[in-house]
Design an enzyme around this catalytic site. Structure first.
Site, PDB file in Angstrom:
ATOM      1  N   ARG A  77      67.300   1.512  13.278  1.00 25.98           N
ATOM      2  CA  ARG A  77      67.457   2.441  14.409  1.00 25.98           C
ATOM      3  C   ARG A  77      66.526   2.060  15.564  1.00 25.98           C
ATOM      4  NH1 ARG A  77      70.464   5.996  15.847  1.00 25.98           N
ATOM      5  NH2 ARG A  77      69.273   7.911  15.806  1.00 25.98           N
ATOM      6  N   ASP A 111      66.847   8.648  22.659  1.00 23.35           N
ATOM      7  CA  ASP A 111      66.622   7.248  23.060  1.00 23.35           C
ATOM      8  C   ASP A 111      65.841   7.061  24.361  1.00 23.35           C
ATOM      9  OD1 ASP A 111      68.544   7.846  25.062  1.00 23.35           O
ATOM     10  OD2 ASP A 111      70.188   7.071  23.835  1.00 23.35           O
ATOM     11  N   HIS A 126      66.779  17.382  20.729  1.00 19.85           N
ATOM     12  CA  HIS A 126      66.542  16.820  19.390  1.00 19.85           C
ATOM     13  C   HIS A 126      65.335  15.878  19.353  1.00 19.85           C
ATOM     14  CE1 HIS A 126      71.049  17.748  18.438  1.00 19.85           C
ATOM     15  NE2 HIS A 126      70.275  18.806  18.356  1.00 19.85           N
ATOM     16  N   CYS A 134      51.712  15.316  14.278  1.00 19.75           N
ATOM     17  CA  CYS A 134      50.913  15.310  13.056  1.00 19.75           C
ATOM     18  C   CYS A 134      51.493  16.296  12.041  1.00 19.75           C
ATOM     19  CB  CYS A 134      49.483  15.692  13.411  1.00 19.75           C
ATOM     20  SG  CYS A 134      48.428  15.877  11.983  1.00 19.75           S
ATOM     21  N   CYS A 174      42.921  15.098  13.617  1.00 23.28           N
ATOM     22  CA  CYS A 174      42.519  15.483  12.249  1.00 23.28           C
ATOM     23  C   CYS A 174      42.770  14.380  11.221  1.00 23.28           C
ATOM     24  CB  CYS A 174      43.254  16.756  11.839  1.00 23.28           C
ATOM     25  SG  CYS A 174      44.965  16.458  11.373  1.00 23.28           S
ATOM     26  N   THR A 212      79.697  13.782  23.817  1.00 22.69           N
ATOM     27  CA  THR A 212      79.255  14.507  22.610  1.00 22.69           C
ATOM     28  C   THR A 212      80.458  15.051  21.854  1.00 22.69           C
ATOM     29  OG1 THR A 212      77.948  16.357  21.745  1.00 22.69           O
ATOM     30  CG2 THR A 212      78.811  16.637  23.965  1.00 22.69           C
ATOM     31  N   SER A 213      80.351  15.023  20.520  1.00 22.51           N
ATOM     32  CA  SER A 213      81.438  15.576  19.701  1.00 22.51           C
ATOM     33  C   SER A 213      81.387  17.098  19.729  1.00 22.51           C
ATOM     34  CB  SER A 213      81.314  15.075  18.253  1.00 22.51           C
ATOM     35  OG  SER A 213      80.045  15.444  17.740  1.00 22.51           O
ATOM     36  N   ASN A 237      84.706  12.010  27.823  1.00 22.57           N
ATOM     37  CA  ASN A 237      84.646  11.560  26.429  1.00 22.57           C
ATOM     38  C   ASN A 237      85.790  10.589  26.183  1.00 22.57           C
ATOM     39  OD1 ASN A 237      84.605  11.474  23.466  1.00 22.57           O
ATOM     40  ND2 ASN A 237      83.406  13.353  23.579  1.00 22.57           N
ATOM     41  N   ALA A 255      82.163   6.716  29.530  1.00 22.10           N
ATOM     42  CA  ALA A 255      81.268   7.378  30.489  1.00 22.10           C
ATOM     43  C   ALA A 255      80.744   6.380  31.525  1.00 22.10           C
ATOM     44  CB  ALA A 255      80.103   8.021  29.739  1.00 22.10           C
TER      45      ALA A 255
HETATM   46  C1  BJW Z   1      81.960   8.283  24.292  1.00 24.75           C
HETATM   47  C2  BJW Z   1      81.744   6.960  24.310  1.00 24.75           C
HETATM   48  C3  BJW Z   1      81.712   6.424  25.625  1.00 24.75           C
HETATM   49  C4  BJW Z   1      81.744   7.437  22.222  1.00 24.75           C
HETATM   50  N1  BJW Z   1      81.873   7.263  26.682  1.00 24.75           N
HETATM   51  N2  BJW Z   1      82.124   9.163  25.229  1.00 24.75           N
HETATM   52  C5  BJW Z   1      75.860  27.056  13.134  1.00 24.75           C
HETATM   53  C6  BJW Z   1      77.036  26.740  12.493  1.00 24.75           C
HETATM   54  C7  BJW Z   1      77.103  25.690  11.587  1.00 24.75           C
HETATM   55  C8  BJW Z   1      75.976  24.920  11.294  1.00 24.75           C
HETATM   56  C9  BJW Z   1      74.809  25.233  11.934  1.00 24.75           C
HETATM   57  C10 BJW Z   1      74.756  26.277  12.842  1.00 24.75           C
HETATM   58  N3  BJW Z   1      73.473  26.338  13.334  1.00 24.75           N
HETATM   59  C11 BJW Z   1      72.752  25.364  12.758  1.00 24.75           C
HETATM   60  C12 BJW Z   1      73.525  24.679  11.900  1.00 24.75           C
HETATM   61  C13 BJW Z   1      73.097  23.553  11.052  1.00 24.75           C
HETATM   62  C14 BJW Z   1      73.028  22.241  11.737  1.00 24.75           C
HETATM   63  C15 BJW Z   1      74.415  21.862  12.264  1.00 24.75           C
HETATM   64  O1  BJW Z   1      74.704  21.893  13.428  1.00 24.75           O
HETATM   65  N4  BJW Z   1      75.299  21.476  11.363  1.00 24.75           N
HETATM   66  C16 BJW Z   1      76.690  21.129  11.735  1.00 24.75           C
HETATM   67  C17 BJW Z   1      76.816  19.618  11.957  1.00 24.75           C
HETATM   68  C18 BJW Z   1      77.578  21.595  10.632  1.00 24.75           C
HETATM   69  N5  BJW Z   1      72.049  22.227  12.830  1.00 24.75           N
HETATM   70  C19 BJW Z   1      70.751  22.059  12.619  1.00 24.75           C
HETATM   71  O2  BJW Z   1      70.309  21.945  11.487  1.00 24.75           O
HETATM   72  C20 BJW Z   1      69.834  22.057  13.827  1.00 24.75           C
HETATM   73  N6  BJW Z   1      68.719  22.911  13.631  1.00 24.75           N
HETATM   74  C21 BJW Z   1      68.828  24.234  13.636  1.00 24.75           C
HETATM   75  O3  BJW Z   1      69.870  24.800  13.808  1.00 24.75           O
HETATM   76  O4  BJW Z   1      67.615  24.886  13.445  1.00 24.75           O
HETATM   77  C22 BJW Z   1      67.642  26.271  13.151  1.00 24.75           C
HETATM   78  C23 BJW Z   1      67.651  26.382  11.652  1.00 24.75           C
HETATM   79  C24 BJW Z   1      66.497  26.088  10.964  1.00 24.75           C
HETATM   80  C25 BJW Z   1      66.493  26.217   9.584  1.00 24.75           C
HETATM   81  C26 BJW Z   1      67.660  26.586   8.893  1.00 24.75           C
HETATM   82  C27 BJW Z   1      68.830  26.818   9.621  1.00 24.75           C
HETATM   83  C28 BJW Z   1      68.826  26.715  11.018  1.00 24.75           C
HETATM   84  C29 BJW Z   1      69.235  20.673  14.033  1.00 24.75           C
HETATM   85  C30 BJW Z   1      70.211  19.644  14.409  1.00 24.75           C
HETATM   86  C31 BJW Z   1      69.546  18.270  14.430  1.00 24.75           C
HETATM   87  C32 BJW Z   1      70.491  17.137  14.728  1.00 24.75           C
HETATM   88  N7  BJW Z   1      69.851  15.875  14.508  1.00 24.75           N
HETATM   89  C33 BJW Z   1      70.639  14.635  14.681  1.00 24.75           C
HETATM   90  C34 BJW Z   1      70.094  13.409  13.939  1.00 24.75           C
HETATM   91  C35 BJW Z   1      68.802  12.830  14.084  1.00 24.75           C
HETATM   92  C36 BJW Z   1      68.556  11.714  13.055  1.00 24.75           C
HETATM   93  C37 BJW Z   1      68.484  10.344  13.673  1.00 24.75           C
HETATM   94  O5  BJW Z   1      68.656  10.186  14.876  1.00 24.75           O
HETATM   95  O6  BJW Z   1      68.227   9.418  12.906  1.00 24.75           O
HETATM   96  O7  BJW Z   1      70.824  14.443  16.084  1.00 24.75           O
HETATM   97  S1  BJW Z   1      72.261  14.738  14.024  1.00 24.75           S
HETATM   98  C38 BJW Z   1      73.014  13.806  15.291  1.00 24.75           C
HETATM   99  O8  BJW Z   1      74.046  14.664  15.870  1.00 24.75           O
HETATM  100  C39 BJW Z   1      71.940  13.567  16.360  1.00 24.75           C
HETATM  101  C40 BJW Z   1      72.685  13.976  17.623  1.00 24.75           C
HETATM  102  O9  BJW Z   1      71.791  14.367  18.631  1.00 24.75           O
HETATM  103  C41 BJW Z   1      73.603  15.087  17.162  1.00 24.75           C
HETATM  104  C42 BJW Z   1      74.789  15.322  18.058  1.00 24.75           C
HETATM  105  O10 BJW Z   1      75.669  14.239  18.037  1.00 24.75           O
HETATM  106  P1  BJW Z   1      76.418  13.779  19.362  1.00 24.75           P
HETATM  107  O11 BJW Z   1      75.420  13.429  20.374  1.00 24.75           O
HETATM  108  O12 BJW Z   1      77.436  14.770  19.728  1.00 24.75           O
HETATM  109  O13 BJW Z   1      77.075  12.393  18.864  1.00 24.75           O
HETATM  110  P2  BJW Z   1      78.438  12.166  18.044  1.00 24.75           P
HETATM  111  O14 BJW Z   1      78.323  10.845  17.403  1.00 24.75           O
HETATM  112  O15 BJW Z   1      78.745  13.317  17.163  1.00 24.75           O
HETATM  113  O16 BJW Z   1      79.558  12.132  19.172  1.00 24.75           O
HETATM  114  C43 BJW Z   1      79.624  11.082  20.116  1.00 24.75           C
HETATM  115  C44 BJW Z   1      80.764  11.382  21.079  1.00 24.75           C
HETATM  116  O17 BJW Z   1      80.751  10.410  22.094  1.00 24.75           O
HETATM  117  C45 BJW Z   1      82.136  11.327  20.404  1.00 24.75           C
HETATM  118  O18 BJW Z   1      82.857  12.504  20.776  1.00 24.75           O
HETATM  119  C46 BJW Z   1      82.799  10.075  21.020  1.00 24.75           C
HETATM  120  O19 BJW Z   1      84.189  10.218  21.199  1.00 24.75           O
HETATM  121  C47 BJW Z   1      82.081   9.966  22.338  1.00 24.75           C
HETATM  122  N8  BJW Z   1      81.950   8.613  22.865  1.00 24.75           N
HETATM  123  N9  BJW Z   1      81.621   6.424  23.090  1.00 24.75           N
HETATM  124  C48 BJW Z   1      82.094   8.603  26.467  1.00 24.75           C
HETATM  125  N10 BJW Z   1      81.513   5.131  25.860  1.00 24.75           N
HETATM  126 ZN    ZN Z   2      46.446  16.328  13.215  1.00 25.56          ZN
END
Ligand code: BJW
Ligand code: ZN
Length: 264
Positions: A77, A111, A126, A134, A174, A212-213, A237, A255
């Site tokens: 990554r 990024d 995120h 820490c 710390c 974003t999806s 998208n 994009a």
């Molecule tokens: C183009 C293109 C081009 C391609 N031009 N377009 C309510 C309902 C259900 C679930 C939940 C809820 N509330 C919370 C949750 C749980 C969970 C969640 O959402 N789960 C669902 C997936 C089911 N959320 C969480 O856990 C979040 N925290 C939270 O809610 O805290 C409160 C809490 C605490 C304790 C208990 C419960 C709740 C945290 C979410 C953290 C997300 N982290 C990540 C990964 C990091 C790891 C790493 O990087 O190594 O972040 S997941 C990943 O997805 C990353 C992204 O930021 C995130 C979003 O993805 P994104 O950006 O949309 O990307 P893609 O790949 O999905 O889509 C890309 C799009 O681009 C596509 O549509 C393509 O078509 C398009 N595309 N090329 C234009 N050239």
């Molecule tokens: Zn510390």
């Protein structure tokens, strides 16, 4: 007029009327910079197990049992992200801010490419890969890319957990262990970024949803709520997303090609 051009014209009109537009971005905006998205064709999650690599409990288990596996993932990554450069879409948003049309960006990306392109007001829901914190006292620290590269490379050769821990960056306050401030599933989003994002979106008069999806919460609901407030919404998208139904107009394509056309 072909539908694609009519949609582009419609989007231009919406943007021209805006004084405080906000961009909500996801992994797709960085795809043309060579960073893989998570879902869809070529998405990271097609090969990587979410539970293992993107939850705190999965990572904790990996660090205890197979630190090398985690390091290989981080290396894969980090290499891509640290070497990536902003693309035409990032630069188009930076220009839109300079021209006083875009009030800021709310991004899910870790990024830092919006910063690199010159955008100023950015809320990172995120976290980001260069900021670490820490595990003991919570203090934040910026990690230099070179330092991290050296540590990650060295970590691939370790055989014991003690050797691995010795390579982790330590807290200046710390001496606790630091971890990247990237938000994993089940973790809360950084409060200051959420507050900033809500305030920005609350005053916006045009919303650009880019690459974003729209499946990850609560981020997606911030965009959904803004749109439902009656704010004209332009989606860019490759394909329809979970947020398409709230968009006033959807522009399907890359994009990096569409945004410069929309903005100029
Ligand atoms: C183009 C293109 C081009 C391609 N031009 N377009 C309510 C309902 C259900 C679930 C939940 C809820 N509330 C919370 C949750 C749980 C969970 C969640 O959402 N789960 C669902 C997936 C089911 N959320 C969480 O856990 C979040 N925290 C939270 O809610 O805290 C409160 C809490 C605490 C304790 C208990 C419960 C709740 C945290 C979410 C953290 C997300 N982290 C990540 C990964 C990091 C790891 C790493 O990087 O190594 O972040 S997941 C990943 O997805 C990353 C992204 O930021 C995130 C979003 O993805 P994104 O950006 O949309 O990307 P893609 O790949 O999905 O889509 C890309 C799009 O681009 C596509 O549509 C393509 O078509 C398009 N595309 N090329 C234009 N050239
Ligand atoms: Zn510390």
């Amino acid at each position: 007029m072909p539908k694609v051009l009519a949609n582009l014209e419609h989007a231009r009109v919406l943007l021209q009327q805006a004084k405080r537009a906000v961009a909500f971005t996801g992994a797709g905006i960085s795809a043309e910079s060579g960073i893989r998205t998570f879902r869809g064709d070529g998405g990271l999650w097609n090969e990587i197990d979410i539970e293992t690599f993107a939850t705190p409990w999965g990572v904790q288990k990996l660090l205890q049992n197979e630190p090398q596996t985690y390091c290989k993932y981080l290396d894969m990554r980090a290499k891509i992200i640290y070497n990536a450069q902003p693309n035409a879409a990032h630069y188009a948003l930076a220009r839109l801010e300079q021209r006083g049309i875009l009030a800021g960006i709310v991004t899910q990306n870790i990024d830092n490419l919006h910063d690199a392109a010159g955008s100023k007001t950015i809320f990172k829901l995120h976290g980001d890969l260069k900021t670490w914190h820490c595990l003991t006292c919570g203090a934040h620290a910026q990690q230099s890319v070179d330092d991290l590269r050296q540590r990650i490379t060295a970590a691939q050769a370790v055989t014991t957990r003690a050797e691995f821990l010795a390579l982790l960056p330590r807290c200046k306050v710390c001496d606790g262990y630091l971890r990247p401030s990237v938000v994993l599933f089940g973790e809360s989003l950084p409060e200051d970024q959420v507050h900033g994002a809500m305030a920005l979106l609350g005053q916006s008069d045009c919303l650009l949803i880019i690459g974003t999806s729209g499946v990850v919460e609560p981020a997606a609901s911030f965009a959904r709520q803004t749109s439902r407030r009656g704010v004209p919404t332009i989606e860019i998208n490759l394909e329809p997303s979970d947020l398409s139904h709230v968009a006033s107009v959807s522009l399907f394509g890359k994009a990096g090609e569409i945004l410069p056309e929309l903005v100029e």
